[in-house]
Design an enzyme around this catalytic site. Structure first.
Site, PDB file in Angstrom:
ATOM      1  N   ASN A  11      65.316 -30.126  -5.058  1.00 58.89           N
ATOM      2  CA  ASN A  11      66.027 -30.292  -6.331  1.00 58.89           C
ATOM      3  C   ASN A  11      67.147 -31.299  -6.112  1.00 58.89           C
ATOM      4  O   ASN A  11      68.174 -30.976  -5.513  1.00 58.89           O
ATOM      5  CB  ASN A  11      66.588 -28.935  -6.782  1.00 58.89           C
ATOM      6  N   LYS A  13      69.011 -32.651  -8.280  1.00 60.32           N
ATOM      7  CA  LYS A  13      70.114 -32.492  -9.242  1.00 60.32           C
ATOM      8  C   LYS A  13      70.509 -33.860  -9.818  1.00 60.32           C
ATOM      9  O   LYS A  13      69.645 -34.709 -10.027  1.00 60.32           O
ATOM     10  CB  LYS A  13      71.282 -31.750  -8.569  1.00 60.32           C
ATOM     11  N   HIS A  96      67.947 -22.476 -13.915  1.00 59.77           N
ATOM     12  CA  HIS A  96      68.842 -22.746 -12.778  1.00 59.77           C
ATOM     13  C   HIS A  96      70.261 -22.283 -13.107  1.00 59.77           C
ATOM     14  O   HIS A  96      70.714 -22.411 -14.243  1.00 59.77           O
ATOM     15  CB  HIS A  96      68.834 -24.237 -12.438  1.00 59.77           C
ATOM     16  N   GLU A  98      72.988 -23.540 -12.602  1.00 57.66           N
ATOM     17  CA  GLU A  98      73.872 -24.583 -13.148  1.00 57.66           C
ATOM     18  C   GLU A  98      73.631 -24.779 -14.649  1.00 57.66           C
ATOM     19  O   GLU A  98      74.544 -25.186 -15.377  1.00 57.66           O
ATOM     20  CB  GLU A  98      73.679 -25.885 -12.349  1.00 57.66           C
ATOM     21  N   GLU A 166      68.045 -17.566  -6.168  1.00 55.79           N
ATOM     22  CA  GLU A 166      69.155 -18.431  -5.780  1.00 55.79           C
ATOM     23  C   GLU A 166      70.473 -17.711  -6.047  1.00 55.79           C
ATOM     24  O   GLU A 166      71.018 -17.796  -7.162  1.00 55.79           O
ATOM     25  CB  GLU A 166      69.113 -19.737  -6.585  1.00 55.79           C
ATOM     26  N   GLY A 172      75.252 -24.514  -2.491  1.00 59.76           N
ATOM     27  CA  GLY A 172      76.193 -25.586  -2.183  1.00 59.76           C
ATOM     28  C   GLY A 172      77.414 -25.154  -1.391  1.00 59.76           C
ATOM     29  O   GLY A 172      78.371 -25.914  -1.276  1.00 59.76           O
ATOM     30  N   SER A 212      71.947 -23.131   0.047  1.00 60.24           N
ATOM     31  CA  SER A 212      72.355 -23.545   1.397  1.00 60.24           C
ATOM     32  C   SER A 212      71.230 -23.410   2.425  1.00 60.24           C
ATOM     33  O   SER A 212      71.475 -23.054   3.577  1.00 60.24           O
ATOM     34  CB  SER A 212      73.616 -22.792   1.845  1.00 60.24           C
TER      35      SER A 212
HETATM   36  P1  13P Z   1      71.914 -26.220  -2.073  1.00 65.32           P
HETATM   37  O1  13P Z   1      70.651 -26.268  -1.221  1.00 65.32           O
HETATM   38  O2  13P Z   1      72.649 -27.528  -2.088  1.00 65.32           O
HETATM   39  O3  13P Z   1      72.758 -25.037  -1.758  1.00 65.32           O
HETATM   40  O4  13P Z   1      71.399 -26.044  -3.596  1.00 65.32           O
HETATM   41  C1  13P Z   1      70.533 -25.022  -3.884  1.00 65.32           C
HETATM   42  C2  13P Z   1      70.036 -25.211  -5.271  1.00 65.32           C
HETATM   43  O5  13P Z   1      70.755 -25.002  -6.234  1.00 65.32           O
HETATM   44  C3  13P Z   1      68.659 -25.678  -5.442  1.00 65.32           C
HETATM   45  O6  13P Z   1      68.234 -25.537  -6.758  1.00 65.32           O
END
Ligand code: 13P
Length: 259
Positions: A11, A13, A96, A98, A166, A172, A212
Protein backbone atom coordinates in the site's frame (compact mmCIF):
# COMPACT_ATOMS: atom_id res chain seq x y z
CA UNK A 1 1.67 -27.32 2.59
CA UNK A 2 -0.12 -24.15 3.66
CA UNK A 3 -3.90 -23.97 3.67
CA UNK A 4 -3.95 -20.65 1.82
CA UNK A 5 -1.61 -18.94 -0.66
CA UNK A 6 0.32 -16.17 0.98
CA UNK A 7 -0.15 -12.64 -0.29
CA UNK A 8 1.74 -9.40 0.19
CA UNK A 9 -0.10 -6.20 -0.65
CA UNK A 10 2.02 -3.06 -1.01
CA UNK A 11 0.00 0.00 0.00
CA UNK A 12 1.91 2.99 -1.29
CA UNK A 13 -0.60 5.44 0.17
CA UNK A 14 -0.03 9.07 -1.02
CA UNK A 15 3.69 8.64 -1.33
CA UNK A 16 4.88 8.34 -4.94
CA UNK A 17 4.30 10.37 -8.09
CA UNK A 18 3.32 8.31 -11.14
CA UNK A 19 6.86 8.37 -12.55
CA UNK A 20 8.43 7.44 -9.22
CA UNK A 21 5.79 4.73 -8.71
CA UNK A 22 6.51 3.25 -12.15
CA UNK A 23 10.24 3.14 -11.35
CA UNK A 24 9.57 1.46 -8.00
CA UNK A 25 7.23 -1.04 -9.66
CA UNK A 26 9.96 -1.95 -12.14
CA UNK A 27 12.37 -2.48 -9.23
CA UNK A 28 9.87 -4.81 -7.52
CA UNK A 29 9.24 -6.71 -10.74
CA UNK A 30 12.98 -7.47 -10.88
CA UNK A 31 12.94 -9.22 -7.48
CA UNK A 32 12.82 -13.01 -7.84
CA UNK A 33 9.48 -14.12 -6.43
CA UNK A 34 8.81 -17.56 -4.94
CA UNK A 35 6.13 -19.33 -6.99
CA UNK A 36 3.93 -19.99 -3.96
CA UNK A 37 3.50 -16.28 -3.18
CA UNK A 38 1.14 -13.62 -4.51
CA UNK A 39 2.13 -9.97 -4.65
CA UNK A 40 -0.13 -6.96 -5.27
CA UNK A 41 0.71 -3.28 -5.53
CA UNK A 42 -1.70 -0.47 -4.65
CA UNK A 43 -0.37 2.86 -5.95
CA UNK A 44 -2.30 6.14 -5.94
CA UNK A 45 -5.03 6.53 -8.59
CA UNK A 46 -2.94 8.71 -10.96
CA UNK A 47 -0.18 6.09 -10.92
CA UNK A 48 -2.42 3.09 -11.75
CA UNK A 49 -1.88 3.30 -15.48
CA UNK A 50 1.90 3.47 -15.39
CA UNK A 51 2.30 0.94 -12.60
CA UNK A 52 -0.14 -1.34 -14.44
CA UNK A 53 2.04 -1.11 -17.55
CA UNK A 54 5.11 -2.03 -15.49
CA UNK A 55 3.29 -5.06 -14.04
CA UNK A 56 1.85 -6.35 -17.32
CA UNK A 57 2.69 -10.02 -17.83
CA UNK A 58 4.52 -10.33 -14.49
CA UNK A 59 1.78 -12.03 -12.47
CA UNK A 60 1.87 -9.19 -9.93
CA UNK A 61 -1.63 -7.88 -9.23
CA UNK A 62 -2.58 -4.23 -9.68
CA UNK A 63 -4.56 -2.99 -6.68
CA UNK A 64 -6.26 0.29 -5.73
CA UNK A 65 -6.43 2.06 -2.39
CA UNK A 66 -10.10 3.01 -2.47
CA UNK A 67 -13.29 3.13 -4.54
CA UNK A 68 -16.38 5.33 -4.43
CA UNK A 69 -19.72 4.18 -3.01
CA UNK A 70 -21.73 5.07 -6.14
CA UNK A 71 -21.67 3.35 -9.53
CA UNK A 72 -21.34 6.44 -11.71
CA UNK A 73 -22.56 9.99 -12.10
CA UNK A 74 -21.91 13.55 -10.97
CA UNK A 75 -19.44 12.90 -8.14
CA UNK A 76 -16.54 15.20 -8.82
CA UNK A 77 -13.21 13.79 -7.78
CA UNK A 78 -14.42 10.24 -7.17
CA UNK A 79 -13.34 6.99 -8.83
CA UNK A 80 -15.77 4.18 -9.64
CA UNK A 81 -15.30 0.42 -9.56
CA UNK A 82 -15.84 0.21 -13.32
CA UNK A 83 -13.03 2.75 -13.86
CA UNK A 84 -10.72 0.66 -11.69
CA UNK A 85 -11.66 -2.49 -13.54
CA UNK A 86 -10.99 -0.84 -16.89
CA UNK A 87 -7.59 0.31 -15.56
CA UNK A 88 -6.65 -3.33 -14.90
CA UNK A 89 -7.19 -3.34 -11.13
CA UNK A 90 -8.17 -6.65 -9.52
CA UNK A 91 -7.96 -5.92 -5.76
CA UNK A 92 -9.21 -2.86 -3.86
CA UNK A 93 -8.61 -1.77 -0.27
CA UNK A 94 -11.78 -0.94 1.65
CA UNK A 95 -12.05 0.37 5.20
CA UNK A 96 -8.45 1.39 5.75
CA UNK A 97 -8.08 3.09 9.14
CA UNK A 98 -6.84 6.23 7.41
CA UNK A 99 -10.21 6.45 5.58
CA UNK A 100 -11.99 5.88 8.90
CA UNK A 101 -9.87 8.49 10.70
CA UNK A 102 -9.38 11.24 8.14
CA UNK A 103 -12.53 10.86 6.02
CA UNK A 104 -14.99 9.70 8.65
CA UNK A 105 -16.00 6.65 6.63
CA UNK A 106 -17.93 3.95 8.45
CA UNK A 107 -19.28 0.43 7.94
CA UNK A 108 -22.29 1.47 5.79
CA UNK A 109 -19.86 3.18 3.39
CA UNK A 110 -17.64 0.12 3.28
CA UNK A 111 -20.63 -2.13 2.62
CA UNK A 112 -21.59 0.01 -0.37
CA UNK A 113 -18.02 0.05 -1.65
CA UNK A 114 -17.87 -3.75 -1.46
CA UNK A 115 -21.20 -3.97 -3.32
CA UNK A 116 -19.73 -1.82 -6.12
CA UNK A 117 -16.68 -4.08 -6.27
CA UNK A 118 -18.80 -7.23 -6.42
CA UNK A 119 -20.72 -5.75 -9.37
CA UNK A 120 -17.46 -5.39 -11.25
CA UNK A 121 -15.90 -8.67 -10.16
CA UNK A 122 -13.19 -6.92 -8.15
CA UNK A 123 -11.98 -8.39 -4.86
CA UNK A 124 -12.03 -6.29 -1.67
CA UNK A 125 -9.31 -6.26 0.95
CA UNK A 126 -11.45 -5.25 3.91
CA UNK A 127 -9.35 -3.66 6.67
CA UNK A 128 -10.24 -3.80 10.35
CA UNK A 129 -8.36 -2.94 13.52
CA UNK A 130 -8.64 -1.38 16.95
CA UNK A 131 -7.03 1.75 18.36
CA UNK A 132 -4.65 1.68 21.32
CA UNK A 133 -7.38 3.02 23.61
CA UNK A 134 -9.80 0.33 22.45
CA UNK A 135 -7.23 -2.42 23.05
CA UNK A 136 -6.32 -1.04 26.47
CA UNK A 137 -10.00 -0.97 27.40
CA UNK A 138 -10.33 -4.65 26.47
CA UNK A 139 -12.64 -3.80 23.57
CA UNK A 140 -10.67 -5.29 20.68
CA UNK A 141 -13.08 -8.18 20.01
CA UNK A 142 -16.14 -5.90 20.12
CA UNK A 143 -14.56 -3.33 17.82
CA UNK A 144 -13.59 -5.95 15.25
CA UNK A 145 -17.05 -7.50 15.38
CA UNK A 146 -18.68 -4.12 14.78
CA UNK A 147 -16.33 -3.45 11.87
CA UNK A 148 -17.27 -6.79 10.32
CA UNK A 149 -20.86 -5.53 10.28
CA UNK A 150 -19.93 -4.10 6.87
CA UNK A 151 -20.49 -7.70 5.69
CA UNK A 152 -23.98 -7.95 7.21
CA UNK A 153 -25.75 -7.40 3.91
CA UNK A 154 -23.87 -10.18 2.14
CA UNK A 155 -25.41 -13.66 2.22
CA UNK A 156 -22.27 -14.96 0.51
CA UNK A 157 -18.89 -13.29 0.94
CA UNK A 158 -17.87 -10.74 -1.70
CA UNK A 159 -16.02 -12.78 -4.33
CA UNK A 160 -12.30 -12.96 -3.55
CA UNK A 161 -12.75 -11.32 -0.15
CA UNK A 162 -9.53 -10.81 1.81
CA UNK A 163 -9.43 -9.44 5.35
CA UNK A 164 -6.60 -7.33 6.72
CA UNK A 165 -6.06 -6.94 10.45
CA UNK A 166 -4.39 -3.57 10.90
CA UNK A 167 -4.23 -2.44 14.52
CA UNK A 168 -4.27 1.34 14.31
CA UNK A 169 -1.59 1.63 17.01
CA UNK A 170 0.83 -0.42 14.92
CA UNK A 171 0.49 1.47 11.64
CA UNK A 172 3.54 3.56 10.84
CA UNK A 173 4.80 3.41 14.42
CA UNK A 174 7.57 0.82 14.10
CA UNK A 175 5.75 -1.12 16.82
CA UNK A 176 4.01 -4.10 15.22
CA UNK A 177 1.67 -6.46 17.00
CA UNK A 178 3.48 -9.48 18.37
CA UNK A 179 3.05 -12.67 16.35
CA UNK A 180 0.91 -14.09 19.17
CA UNK A 181 -1.38 -11.03 19.19
CA UNK A 182 -1.80 -11.20 15.42
CA UNK A 183 -2.48 -14.94 15.47
CA UNK A 184 -5.06 -14.53 18.23
CA UNK A 185 -6.97 -11.81 16.39
CA UNK A 186 -6.77 -13.63 13.05
CA UNK A 187 -8.22 -16.75 14.63
CA UNK A 188 -11.04 -14.64 16.07
CA UNK A 189 -11.72 -13.05 12.68
CA UNK A 190 -11.75 -16.49 11.09
CA UNK A 191 -14.29 -17.65 13.67
CA UNK A 192 -16.47 -14.63 12.82
CA UNK A 193 -16.22 -15.53 9.13
CA UNK A 194 -17.21 -19.11 9.94
CA UNK A 195 -20.25 -17.90 11.87
CA UNK A 196 -21.33 -15.74 8.92
CA UNK A 197 -20.41 -17.80 5.89
CA UNK A 198 -19.46 -21.28 7.09
CA UNK A 199 -16.21 -23.03 7.85
CA UNK A 200 -15.34 -23.60 4.20
CA UNK A 201 -15.28 -19.87 3.49
CA UNK A 202 -13.49 -19.16 6.77
CA UNK A 203 -10.82 -21.73 6.01
CA UNK A 204 -10.12 -20.41 2.52
CA UNK A 205 -10.24 -16.65 3.21
CA UNK A 206 -6.87 -14.99 3.46
CA UNK A 207 -6.33 -12.76 6.50
CA UNK A 208 -3.38 -10.38 6.17
CA UNK A 209 -1.62 -8.57 8.97
CA UNK A 210 -0.68 -4.90 8.56
CA UNK A 211 1.06 -2.41 10.82
CA UNK A 212 4.84 -1.92 10.87
CA UNK A 213 5.58 -5.08 8.91
CA UNK A 214 9.32 -4.84 8.23
CA UNK A 215 12.24 -7.14 7.46
CA UNK A 216 12.71 -7.36 11.25
CA UNK A 217 9.10 -8.13 12.24
CA UNK A 218 8.00 -10.15 9.18
CA UNK A 219 9.73 -13.48 9.94
CA UNK A 220 7.94 -13.82 13.29
CA UNK A 221 4.57 -12.64 12.01
CA UNK A 222 4.65 -14.77 8.87
CA UNK A 223 5.73 -17.84 10.85
CA UNK A 224 2.17 -17.94 12.18
CA UNK A 225 -0.14 -20.34 10.35
CA UNK A 226 -2.98 -17.85 10.87
CA UNK A 227 -1.16 -14.98 9.15
CA UNK A 228 -1.67 -15.32 5.41
CA UNK A 229 0.59 -12.44 4.46
CA UNK A 230 0.91 -8.72 4.93
CA UNK A 231 -0.58 -5.37 4.02
CA UNK A 232 2.51 -3.22 4.03
CA UNK A 233 3.05 0.54 3.97
CA UNK A 234 6.50 1.98 4.58
CA UNK A 235 8.54 -1.16 3.92
CA UNK A 236 6.80 -1.67 0.59
CA UNK A 237 8.47 1.50 -0.70
CA UNK A 238 11.95 -0.03 -0.43
CA UNK A 239 12.78 -2.76 -2.95
CA UNK A 240 15.31 -4.51 -0.69
CA UNK A 241 12.74 -4.58 2.12
CA UNK A 242 10.14 -6.10 -0.21
CA UNK A 243 12.67 -8.78 -1.16
CA UNK A 244 13.14 -9.57 2.54
CA UNK A 245 9.37 -9.68 3.14
CA UNK A 246 8.87 -12.06 0.22
CA UNK A 247 11.55 -14.35 1.62
CA UNK A 248 9.92 -14.24 5.06
CA UNK A 249 6.50 -14.99 3.57
CA UNK A 250 7.89 -17.97 1.65
CA UNK A 251 9.41 -19.55 4.76
CA UNK A 252 7.52 -22.43 6.38
CA UNK A 253 5.33 -21.75 9.40
CA UNK A 254 6.56 -22.79 12.81
CA UNK A 255 4.07 -25.61 13.02
CA UNK A 256 0.55 -26.09 14.25
CA UNK A 257 -1.76 -23.14 14.57
CA UNK A 258 -2.02 -21.70 18.06
CA UNK A 259 -4.99 -22.84 20.07
P1 13P B 1 3.01 0.58 7.74
O1 13P B 1 3.50 -0.73 7.13
O2 13P B 1 3.77 1.77 7.22
O3 13P B 1 2.91 0.51 9.22
O4 13P B 1 1.51 0.79 7.17
C1 13P B 1 0.61 -0.22 7.32
C2 13P B 1 -0.60 0.12 6.53
O5 13P B 1 -1.37 0.99 6.89
C3 13P B 1 -0.82 -0.62 5.29
O6 13P B 1 -2.11 -0.42 4.80
Amino acid sequence: MRARRRLLVANWKMSRTPSAAAALARALVAIPRPAQLDLAIAPSFPALDRVGAALAGTGITLAAQDVYVEKEGAFTGEVSASMLKDAGVALVLVGHSERRLFRGEREPDFARKMERLVEQGLAPVYCVGETRAERDAGRTADVLRSQLAALDGFSAPPSGLILAYEPVWAIGTGLPATPAMAAEVHARLRAELAARFGTGVAGSTRILYGGSVSPVSAPGLFAEEEVDGGLVGNASLVASDVAALLAAAAAPTTGAARA
